[in-house]
Design a protein around this motif. Structure first.
Motif, PDB file in Angstrom:
ATOM      1  N   LEU A 295     -80.458  -9.345  43.595  1.00 11.93           N
ATOM      2  CA  LEU A 295     -79.582 -10.017  44.554  1.00 11.93           C
ATOM      3  C   LEU A 295     -78.271  -9.236  44.532  1.00 11.93           C
ATOM      4  O   LEU A 295     -77.808  -8.842  43.460  1.00 11.93           O
ATOM      5  CB  LEU A 295     -79.315 -11.466  44.134  1.00 11.93           C
ATOM      6  CG  LEU A 295     -80.546 -12.368  43.986  1.00 11.93           C
ATOM      7  CD1 LEU A 295     -80.110 -13.766  43.538  1.00 11.93           C
ATOM      8  CD2 LEU A 295     -81.327 -12.437  45.290  1.00 11.93           C
ATOM      9  N   SER A 296     -77.720  -9.023  45.709  1.00 13.09           N
ATOM     10  CA  SER A 296     -76.520  -8.184  45.745  1.00 13.09           C
ATOM     11  C   SER A 296     -75.596  -8.599  46.874  1.00 13.09           C
ATOM     12  O   SER A 296     -76.067  -8.968  47.959  1.00 13.09           O
ATOM     13  CB  SER A 296     -76.938  -6.717  45.954  1.00 13.09           C
ATOM     14  OG  SER A 296     -75.808  -5.893  46.145  1.00 13.09           O
ATOM     15  N   VAL A 297     -74.306  -8.507  46.615  1.00 20.50           N
ATOM     16  CA  VAL A 297     -73.369  -8.654  47.730  1.00 20.50           C
ATOM     17  C   VAL A 297     -73.637  -7.522  48.713  1.00 20.50           C
ATOM     18  O   VAL A 297     -74.180  -6.476  48.332  1.00 20.50           O
ATOM     19  CB  VAL A 297     -71.881  -8.604  47.267  1.00 20.50           C
ATOM     20  CG1 VAL A 297     -71.562  -9.776  46.359  1.00 20.50           C
ATOM     21  CG2 VAL A 297     -71.550  -7.278  46.595  1.00 20.50           C
ATOM     22  N   GLY A 298     -73.267  -7.713  49.952  1.00 18.85           N
ATOM     23  CA  GLY A 298     -73.484  -6.664  50.945  1.00 18.85           C
ATOM     24  C   GLY A 298     -72.312  -5.701  51.015  1.00 18.85           C
ATOM     25  O   GLY A 298     -71.265  -5.943  50.403  1.00 18.85           O
TER      26      GLY A 298
ATOM     27  N   THR B 224     -74.449 -10.659  51.453  1.00 20.61           N
ATOM     28  CA  THR B 224     -75.178 -10.922  50.215  1.00 20.61           C
ATOM     29  C   THR B 224     -76.642 -11.253  50.518  1.00 20.61           C
ATOM     30  O   THR B 224     -76.929 -12.074  51.386  1.00 20.61           O
ATOM     31  CB  THR B 224     -74.523 -12.086  49.453  1.00 20.61           C
ATOM     32  OG1 THR B 224     -73.143 -11.779  49.261  1.00 20.61           O
ATOM     33  CG2 THR B 224     -75.187 -12.296  48.099  1.00 20.61           C
ATOM     34  N   GLY B 225     -77.559 -10.596  49.815  1.00 19.70           N
ATOM     35  CA  GLY B 225     -78.975 -10.836  50.076  1.00 19.70           C
ATOM     36  C   GLY B 225     -79.872 -10.198  49.018  1.00 19.70           C
ATOM     37  O   GLY B 225     -79.390  -9.667  48.006  1.00 19.70           O
TER      38      GLY B 225
ATOM     39  N   PHE C  64     -75.947  -3.196  44.874  1.00 18.17           N
ATOM     40  CA  PHE C  64     -77.321  -2.675  44.960  1.00 18.17           C
ATOM     41  C   PHE C  64     -77.669  -2.350  46.412  1.00 18.17           C
ATOM     42  O   PHE C  64     -78.801  -2.518  46.839  1.00 18.17           O
ATOM     43  CB  PHE C  64     -78.318  -3.665  44.357  1.00 18.17           C
ATOM     44  CG  PHE C  64     -78.665  -3.366  42.922  1.00 18.17           C
ATOM     45  CD1 PHE C  64     -79.054  -2.084  42.521  1.00 18.17           C
ATOM     46  CD2 PHE C  64     -78.618  -4.361  41.956  1.00 18.17           C
ATOM     47  CE1 PHE C  64     -79.366  -1.811  41.189  1.00 18.17           C
ATOM     48  CE2 PHE C  64     -78.935  -4.092  40.620  1.00 18.17           C
ATOM     49  CZ  PHE C  64     -79.311  -2.817  40.245  1.00 18.17           C
ATOM     50  N   ASN C  65     -76.679  -1.863  47.136  1.00 17.66           N
ATOM     51  CA  ASN C  65     -76.906  -1.487  48.529  1.00 17.66           C
ATOM     52  C   ASN C  65     -77.342  -0.032  48.592  1.00 17.66           C
ATOM     53  O   ASN C  65     -76.525   0.889  48.671  1.00 17.66           O
ATOM     54  CB  ASN C  65     -75.648  -1.744  49.351  1.00 17.66           C
ATOM     55  CG  ASN C  65     -75.317  -3.223  49.386  1.00 17.66           C
ATOM     56  OD1 ASN C  65     -76.038  -3.997  50.004  1.00 17.66           O
ATOM     57  ND2 ASN C  65     -74.274  -3.615  48.668  1.00 17.66           N
ATOM     58  N   GLU C  66     -78.639   0.142  48.541  1.00 15.87           N
ATOM     59  CA  GLU C  66     -79.232   1.478  48.476  1.00 15.87           C
ATOM     60  C   GLU C  66     -79.029   2.205  49.806  1.00 15.87           C
ATOM     61  O   GLU C  66     -78.649   1.580  50.805  1.00 15.87           O
ATOM     62  CB  GLU C  66     -80.738   1.336  48.191  1.00 15.87           C
ATOM     63  CG  GLU C  66     -81.066   0.647  46.864  1.00 15.87           C
ATOM     64  CD  GLU C  66     -80.956   1.570  45.654  1.00 15.87           C
ATOM     65  OE1 GLU C  66     -80.154   2.534  45.693  1.00 15.87           O
ATOM     66  OE2 GLU C  66     -81.651   1.317  44.651  1.00 15.87           O
TER      67      GLU C  66
END
Ligand code: GLP
Length: 265
Positions: free
Chosen positions: A187-190, A158-159, A147-149
């Motif tokens: 929540l998503s890994v970076g 991750t955050g 989910f890293n837009e």
């Protein structure tokens, strides 16, 4: 970077499943004590791969007993039992059909009261296994990885992530086409978490991903297209179908068809 172009979604899925199976088997055959650590995505892109992996398990060709999994992301505020939680998706599409051990499954808890702590612990747990051997992923139409837009740091860990309106609109197809039902955060890994993996395998399928594929492969490395960080990875593979190749230049398309002609896993 390798770009493996297959005729269609089915063949892309089969290729990726064969690749993953070969990696797990090679790891087990090497006699290494530690488990194989596999990063996993949700979405429509990997469903075909999960089906193929389940088939291999059912045929007795492959076991996941020595595999530890880490999922990429989870919606914030959705309980596990919600049929659109990624926990639910993973069990429904994959985990319930293979012999992976429950204690080896890692998925960020979207109902946590301590999101920052949850994310920190996730990174620590990945590190405790010595990192991820192979991270499979998909991408969004805007090139988001996990989910890293767009404009998420390419070294992010991750955050908590805010979802863009575009992503919520795209994902509303799973929520009765009602964007308001799509959570606003996840929540998503970076990107850094993904690119730390020894290998990354990203699935890109369909016309609607053509711009994203071109940006991943041919564009400059830019936080606008977070998937473009893969260009800096030492062992990144894009498995895609013909439909996703529509925005590649003819030269690039021909190059990868030529270089991948001799099938190598
Ligand atoms: C969601 C997920 C991503 C996934 C993307 C694409 O936004 N967070 O990890 O890659 O959807 O989904 P699809 O494969 O359905 O196009």
């Amino acid at each position: 970077m390798r770009v493996v172009i297959q005729d269609n979604y089915e063949k892309m899925s089969k290729w990726a499943a064969d690749y993953i199976a070969a990696k797990i088997k090679a790891h087990n055959a090497s006699g290494v004590k530690r488990p194989f650590v596999l990063g996993l995505p949700t979405g429509s892109s990997p469903i075909g791969v999960y089906k193929e992996l389940v088939k291999k398990y059912e045929a007795g060709e492959l076991s996941f007993k020595n595999v530890v999994t880490f999922n990429m992301d989870e919606y914030l505020g959705l309980p596990r039992e919600h049929d659109q939680s990624y926990w639910y998706f993973m069990h429904d599409n994959f985990f319930d059909h293979v012999d992976v051990l429950a204690e080896n499954i890692n998925i960020l808890n979207g109902m946590t009261n301590d999101p920052e702590g949850e994310c920190r612990r996730y990174e620590e747990k990945i590190a405790s296994y010595g990192g991820i051997d192979l991270f499979m992923g998909g991408i969004g139409v805007d090139g988001h990885l996990a989910f890293n837009e767009p404009y998420t740091s390419l070294s992010s860990r991750t955050g908590v992530r805010d979802l863009t309106t575009d992503t919520r609109i795209v994902n509303s197809r799973f929520f009765g086409n009602d964007m308001e039902k799509v959570p606003r955060q996840a929540l998503s890994v970076g990107i850094g978490t993904v690119t730390d993996a020894k290998e990354v395998l990203v699935l890109i399928s369909g016309h609607n991903k053509a711009r994203a594929l071109a940006a991943t492969v041919e564009g400059g490395v830019s936080q606008k297209w977070t998937c473009s960080a893969l260009q800096l990875h030492n062992a990144a593979i894009i498995a895609c179908d013909e439909a996703a190749c529509g925005e590649l230049t003819v030269d690039t398309y021909k190059y990868f068809l030529d270089i991948e002609k001799k099938e190598r896993i």
